[in-house]
Design a protein around this motif. Structure first.
Motif, mmCIF file in Angstrom:
data_model
loop_
_atom_site.group_PDB
_atom_site.id
_atom_site.type_symbol
_atom_site.label_atom_id
_atom_site.label_comp_id
_atom_site.label_asym_id
_atom_site.label_seq_id
_atom_site.Cartn_x
_atom_site.Cartn_y
_atom_site.Cartn_z
ATOM 1 N N ILE A 141 0.841 -1.202 0.000
ATOM 2 C CA ILE A 141 0.000 0.000 0.000
ATOM 3 C C ILE A 141 0.874 1.248 0.000
ATOM 4 O O ILE A 141 0.612 2.219 -0.727
ATOM 5 N N TYR B 270 2.365 1.664 -3.421
ATOM 6 C CA TYR B 270 1.331 2.127 -4.353
ATOM 7 C C TYR B 270 1.053 3.619 -4.148
ATOM 8 O O TYR B 270 0.952 4.388 -5.114
ATOM 9 N N THR B 271 0.952 4.042 -2.887
ATOM 10 C CA THR B 271 0.686 5.447 -2.571
ATOM 11 C C THR B 271 1.818 6.345 -3.059
ATOM 12 O O THR B 271 1.582 7.417 -3.628
ATOM 13 N N LYS C 271 -5.584 1.225 -1.544
ATOM 14 C CA LYS C 271 -5.055 1.756 -0.289
ATOM 15 C C LYS C 271 -5.743 1.106 0.909
ATOM 16 O O LYS C 271 -5.556 1.513 2.049
#
Length: 900
Positions: free
Chosen positions: A437, A440-441, A552
């Motif tokens: 996550i 990815y963020t 997320k």
């Protein structure tokens, strides 16, 4: 008084003499204009006026058009150049006005100045005008019309030296039509006559070039080389000699004679070559580098210098390819692969080079058994593959095979990853998800920041340029462009940049939004070629980020993990099926027996009770037999015989003749099914029942047995009663639950089942479709018929009159000598059909269709998707007008006219 009278008489005498002189001159001129009598004055007059009036203007128009064609026609330096580049149909259409003017002027010469007496034409410019008509049609790529003109000159004026030139151009025409046998016959005749007759100079110097051009088109490069070497001393044109030297260098390069190729590439660099030709000569000089004798460091330094030169930015893909060539010749595969990857990545405008680089990289990966990377680069090859690329079908087939292989390997990888994640302790599992996550963020924020910076830069640049080039008082470009979007280079540049930023590079074609039009898994690769975790690995599905998934949120990653015994069993079933499929692809389509054995062994080791275990064991038996591994072969043979004694595989291994008996039985049952089905289809239900009973009693075929049962049940319903049919159908559903025929049985029983047909019998695969196929039998394809171009528009939303005017303008510009007529007719309450008539040759009609459909002016007032266009013959026109079914005719048109 007498003196005055004498003077007056003298003056009148002078006036009378002048009048008489001019009257005589006028009568001579008038009589000279006539072509009815063969006199010296008339021949001289018509030769003079024909040459320096209509013919001269027509010939100048031809030369101007031919020069424009040479300027616009693009050479493909990735293959051996043709001697003559006549461009594409699109290139040819741009010079139609010049060629039509040449034809018009030549026709006037013929009509007004021909003096044909005693089977001989006495005005040589009439003969030259026929040649002018032939050449103009040749450059228009109307080769049939050109051929007729050249044949006429050769037949009608065989006494004139121009007939030799006509035959030379006839040979060119046959070559362009790919009628090589006819071209060879014509050229050989000329060559034979040259030993007895002194041919015109223009024919002597061009004859070997026409030979060479034909041989290059046929791929007979050694013969082409011989002819070019003959032609070079005969031709003094510097640009032509440069081109010939370049082609010779390419031929020597393909023959593996690198040192000779290097000599000719060097000659090109010392000649007046175009920038593009000189650039490619430098590139190829590097490619013919000899690993044993060449100065590698000097060549690499030169290529790297070219990379840094900004004017070579558009050619970086070719430079990297040359560097890869050097590395691969030095057996440095790692560096070669790296350069090839950069070549693919930097190729934006040269589809041919991108295809070559991608294909070579794919072949390297394929040879090294790296099928994942091979599939990715074969796929890239297909994305940019030009229509004329050699072996395109083979590449597409190989890509399709590798795509299916990678799909199955990806399933194994994904399901193993999901099971591994599910088996981890919760804290460790959540830590991995949280890390994903966070990554990815981070990437999402970087992407947004980069997009915002690009947007601000584009806006700033556009604002500055707009202030510089737009007149605020008139709203038009100070550079001469209007306010329309496509007249504003800044707006175009901004639009292109925005499109590229959002979509990346896309080919101009249908479904351009899809980067991959084949159904493949979305596996991704890192810059170094290593595989990254697929986007759907943790998310538990192929949708990835689609469908509103929140990457997320932990729940997104946890959702698809197999925690329960049922979900683990389902995951294992997917893995087992994928392993079996991958093993069969390795074995039967890639012929990689070692990989096949590895995967099938893995299948039997991990899932010994899988449903394909018997087949896997038999394939492993065959593989080890072929590889000469007798111990392993016997191990699998014993396993099959002991574990599956009643199977056909065991019987084949015990008795080799059983295989022949089994094959014969299979052939018999297939033939019996065909006869049974035909009897049922003809309404011979009792015969169908007899055949079905025979098959059900004597044969067991997992595919055909349920079909025999189905035909028998329906036939009993036709001959006895519905209750009997229902009993038999229920029995079929119970005994063969996995058969495709069950859906149809349930449909007849009144149950809801997808895919069933209301007709009662599925028979053929195409009859299982729910949509009724369009009836095309009413139309007949006759290439020799007269054809019309048809454009169907919505009369309520399209200005039909304005469209007809634009089509007329298009015809006047490009087809002024064809005499085309534009008409319109009401097709139904809402649609109107505009027709352009007529074309007596299908080739001409197809060229018109391909030309007008790309013309933005003609379709500027019509929205995409609101019109239909096609060609239609005079025979099919009344049928179409009666039926008014555009969908059916379009299908007929695409099948017969647009086929490759």
């Amino acid at each position: 008084m007498k003196l005055k009278i004498r003077i007056s008489l003298t003056t009148n005498t002078v006036n009378l003499r002048q009048v008489a002189f001019w009257a005589l001159l006028l009568s001579v001129l008038i009589s000279s204009c006539s072509t009815k009598k063969n006199t010296f004055t008339r021949r001289a007059y018509h030769n003079l006026t024909a040459h320096y009036n209509a013919y001269w203007n027509g010939n100048e128009s031809l030369k101007e058009g031919a020069a424009d064609l040479r300027k616009n026609a693009k050479d493909n330096y990735a293959s051996v150049l043709q001697i003559y580049n006549y461009g594409t149909e699109s290139n040819a259409q741009t010079i139609n006005p010049n060629m039509d003017r040449a034809i018009e002027k030549a026709s006037k010469v013929i009509q007004r100045h021909s003096m044909f007496f005693d089977k001989k034409e006495h005005v040589k410019w009439v003969i030259r005008s026929y040649m002018l008509i032939g050449k103009a049609n040749f450059y228009k790529q109307d080769y049939n019309a050109a051929r007729r003109a050249f044949e006429y000159v050769n037949r009608q004026y065989n006494y004139d030296p121009v007939s030799f030139e006509a035959r030379l151009w006839l040979g060119k025409t046959y070559k362009q039509q790919k009628q090589y046998d006819k071209a060879v016959t014509i050229l050989d005749e000329l060559n034979k006559e040259s030993a007895q007759t002194l041919l015109p100079w223009v024919v002597r110097k061009e004859l070997p070039l026409v030979y060479a051009d034909m041989y290059i088109a046929q791929g007979k490069l050694n013969l082409a080389r011989e002819q070019i070497e003959k032609a070079i001393p005969l031709n003094s044109n510097a640009k032509l000699k440069t081109r010939l030297n370049y082609i010779l260098a390419q031929i020597y390069q393909t023959e593996g004679k690198d040192s000779r190729a290097g000599e000719y590439f060097t000659k090109v660099l010392k000649s007046p070559a175009s920038f593009e030709m000189a650039f490619n000569a430098r590139i190829n000089l590097a490619r013919v580098y000899n690993a044993n004798t060449g100065d590698k460091k000097l060549i690499i330094r030169e290529l790297e210098k070219m990379l840094r030169d900004m004017k070579n930015k558009d050619f970086q893909d070719q430079i990297y390819y040359a560097l890869a060539d050097i590395a691969l010749k030095d057996k440095n595969d790692t560096l070669g692969i790296s350069h090839l990857r950069k070549s693919v990545a930097s190729s934006f405008s040269n589809d041919y080079q991108k295809s070559i680089s991608s294909l070579r990289l794919a072949d390297i990966y394929f040879a090294g058994k790296d099928y994942r990377n091979a599939r990715a680069y074969y796929d890239t090859t297909l994305m940019s593959l030009p229509k004329d690329f050699p072996d395109a079908e083979k590449i597409e087939t190989k890509t399709e095979i590798l795509t299916r292989l990678v799909e199955n390997l990806q399933i194994v990888h994904i399901q193993d990853s999901l099971q591994h994640m599910a088996a981890l302790p919760e804290a460790e599992r959540l830590a991995i998800i949280d890390k994903a996550i966070a990554e990815y963020t981070r990437k999402e924020e970087e992407r947004k920041k980069r997009e915002e910076e690009e947007r601000l830069q584009e806006m700033a640049g556009a604002s500055l340029q707009t202030r510089q080039i737009v007149d605020p008082t008139r709203g038009t470009s100070a550079l001469g462009g209007g306010g329309w979007y496509f007249y504003n280079p800044t707006a175009i540049s901004m639009g292109f940049s925005e499109f590229t930023r959002k979509w990346g590079r896309r080919r101009l074609e249908d479904n351009w939004r899809l980067s991959n039009k084949r159904e493949v898994m979305s596996d991704q690769f890192a810059e170094d070629g290593s595989e990254l975790m697929p986007a759907d690995s943790l998310a538990g599905g192929k949708d990835g980020g689609k469908g509103g998934a929140d990457f997320k949120s932990r729940d997104t990653y946890l959702k698809g993990l197999p925690f329960t015994p049922e979900s683990i069993e389902a995951s294992n079933q997917q893995i087992a099926t994928a392993l079996f499929n991958a093993g069969i692809i390795y074995l039967e389509e890639l012929f990689d027996k070692n990989r096949a054995a590895e995967v099938l062994s893995q299948l039997n080791t991990r899932f010994p009770e899988n449903e394909s275990a018997l087949q896997a064991n038999y394939h492993l038996y065959r593989i080890n037999r072929d590889l000469g591994n007798e111990a392993e072969m016997n191990r699998y043979k014993d396993a099959i015989i002991s574990n599956y004694p009643d199977s056909d595989y065991a019987k084949i291994l015990i008795d080799p003749n059983y295989n022949l008996e089994l094959e014969a039985a299979m052939n018999r049952v297939r033939s019996l099914y065909e006869e049974t089905y035909l009897a049922f289809n003809r309404g011979q239900y009792r015969t169908a029942i007899i055949y079905s009973n025979d098959a059900l009693a004597n044969y067991q075929d997992e595919t055909l047995t349920p079909k025999f049962a189905f035909i028998r049940a329906v036939s009993l319903g036709k001959t006895e009663n519905q209750d009997t049919m229902r009993v038999e159908l229920n029995k079929l559903v119970t005994e063969y639950p996995g058969s495709d025929i069950v859906d149809f049985a349930r449909r007849l029983l009144g149950e809801s089942s997808p895919g069933a047909s209301s007709s009662g019998i599925p028979a053929k695969e195409e009859e299982e479709k729910t949509e009724k196929p369009l009836d095309l039998s009413m139309y007949k394809f006759n290439p020799g018929a007269t054809h019309f171009y048809a454009l169907i528009v919505d009369g309520a939303s399209v200005n039909v009159y304005g469209t007809k005017v634009r089509i007329s303008d298009f015809n006047t510009k490009n087809y002024s000598v064809e005499g085309l007529q534009v008409n319109s007719v009401l097709l139904d309450n809402s649609r109107q059909m505009i027709t352009i008539s007529s074309f007596n040759e299908l080739d001409k009609a197809m060229k018109y269709f391909n030309g007008i459909k790309e013309d933005t002016y003609v379709f500027s007032g019509i929205k995409e998707g609101t019109f239909e266009q096609f060609l239609i013959s005079a025979e099919n026109y009344p049928v179409f007008f009666k039926e008014k079914n555009t969908a059916a005719y379009k299908q007929f048109f695409e099948k017969n006219y647009l086929k490759k």
